[in-house]
Write a protein that holds these residues in place. Structure first.
Motif, short mmCIF file in Angstrom:
data_model
loop_
_atom_site.label_atom_id
_atom_site.label_comp_id
_atom_site.label_asym_id
_atom_site.label_seq_id
_atom_site.Cartn_x
_atom_site.Cartn_y
_atom_site.Cartn_z
N LYS A 7 0.83 -1.22 0.00
CA LYS A 7 0.00 0.00 0.00
C LYS A 7 0.86 1.27 0.00
N THR A 8 1.96 1.25 0.74
CA THR A 8 2.85 2.41 0.78
C THR A 8 3.50 2.62 -0.59
N ALA A 9 4.00 1.53 -1.19
CA ALA A 9 4.63 1.63 -2.51
C ALA A 9 3.62 2.07 -3.56
N LEU A 10 2.41 1.56 -3.48
CA LEU A 10 1.36 1.97 -4.41
C LEU A 10 1.07 3.46 -4.27
N GLY A 11 0.95 3.93 -3.05
CA GLY A 11 0.69 5.36 -2.81
C GLY A 11 1.79 6.24 -3.37
N LEU A 12 3.04 5.84 -3.18
CA LEU A 12 4.17 6.62 -3.71
C LEU A 12 4.18 6.60 -5.24
N LEU A 13 3.87 5.45 -5.82
CA LEU A 13 3.81 5.34 -7.28
C LEU A 13 2.73 6.25 -7.85
N GLN A 30 7.55 0.98 -15.56
CA GLN A 30 8.39 -0.20 -15.43
C GLN A 30 8.42 -0.78 -14.01
N VAL A 31 7.88 -0.06 -13.05
CA VAL A 31 7.91 -0.50 -11.66
C VAL A 31 7.09 -1.79 -11.50
N LEU A 52 2.62 -12.51 -6.47
CA LEU A 52 1.61 -11.78 -7.24
C LEU A 52 2.08 -10.34 -7.36
N VAL A 53 2.11 -9.80 -8.58
CA VAL A 53 2.60 -8.44 -8.81
C VAL A 53 1.68 -7.66 -9.73
N ILE A 54 1.88 -6.34 -9.74
CA ILE A 54 1.20 -5.46 -10.69
C ILE A 54 2.25 -4.45 -11.18
N LEU A 55 2.24 -4.18 -12.47
CA LEU A 55 3.17 -3.20 -13.06
C LEU A 55 2.63 -1.79 -12.90
N GLY A 56 3.54 -0.83 -12.82
CA GLY A 56 3.15 0.57 -12.76
C GLY A 56 2.28 0.96 -13.95
N LYS A 57 2.57 0.40 -15.11
CA LYS A 57 1.78 0.68 -16.32
C LYS A 57 0.32 0.27 -16.12
N VAL A 58 0.11 -0.87 -15.45
CA VAL A 58 -1.25 -1.35 -15.21
C VAL A 58 -1.95 -0.48 -14.17
N VAL A 59 -1.22 -0.08 -13.13
CA VAL A 59 -1.80 0.82 -12.12
C VAL A 59 -2.26 2.10 -12.80
N GLY A 67 -10.84 4.11 -14.20
CA GLY A 67 -11.51 4.84 -13.12
C GLY A 67 -11.71 4.06 -11.84
N ILE A 68 -10.88 3.07 -11.61
CA ILE A 68 -10.96 2.32 -10.35
C ILE A 68 -10.28 3.15 -9.26
N PRO A 69 -10.97 3.42 -8.16
CA PRO A 69 -10.39 4.28 -7.12
C PRO A 69 -9.16 3.67 -6.45
N LYS A 70 -8.31 4.54 -5.94
CA LYS A 70 -7.08 4.12 -5.27
C LYS A 70 -7.38 3.14 -4.13
#
Length: 188
Positions: A7-13, A30-31, A52-59, A67-70
């Protein structure tokens, strides 16, 4: 168990995506954000036991195009731990489509997962990759779950998630009724 730093990394991204110029977008895209180990329900269906991962491009796409909320993206792991249903990917796609109990504009939120994806360069590490997250609208009269089940794609379906409700009839008799537990995106 969800990666405690997710959650912290997602918020910073997301903050970086919103405040940095186009020059940094390539770096943000690329993250690779580790979400946590693949949830048991997906392992039981044959998904490999990988991170399980998600790329910054997908975020970026999920947040700004779909339009999916944070807050919903932050709950990604818990949504995958307790899905409404899991379906096979279409055609030759070895992935899965996870239908969640969450709704956006009265349409279920779907999470697409591609298993065993090589990422991180030529000799990259394999991950189970979140490929997308979006609200899937369908034509009137048939839900996406009904359509995909009719097409033979259903792999797993949750027993109905319910919350008890009490209804008082005209005769003042109290009856327990079962109501589906749905959460609309944006609700707390």
């Amino acid at each position: 168990m969800e990666n405690p730093a997710y959650k912290t990394a997602l918020g910073l991204l997301i903050k970086s995506m919103m405040h940095d110029g186009d020059a940094k977008q390539h770096t943000n895209h690329q993250v690779i954000l580790p979400i946590g180990p693949t949830p048991q329900v997906l392992l039981d269906l044959g998904m490999p036991n990988l991170q399980l991962v998600i790329l910054g491009k997908v975020v970026d796409k999920v947040l700004f195009e779909h339009g999916i909320p944070k807050g919903t993206i932050e709950r990604l792991y818990s949504l995958l731990e307790s899905p409404k249903a899991v379906f096979k990917g279409h055609q030759d796609n070895p992935g899965s489509a996870v239908v969640t109990f969450e709704l956006k504009n009265m349409a279920p939120i779907i999470i697409a997962i591609h298993p065993n994806r090589q990422m991180g360069g030529r000799v990259g590490t394999a991950y189970n990759n979140i490929a997308s997250m979006y609200a899937k609208e369908t034509r009137t009269g048939e839900s996406i779950e009904d359509r995909w089940t009719r097409e033979g794609l259903l792999l797993w379906k949750a027993k109905s998630a319910v919350v008890p409700a009490v209804v008082v009839s005209d005769a003042a008799v109290v009856t327990a009724v079962v109501v589906p537990a749905l959460k609309v995106v944006g609700q707390k």
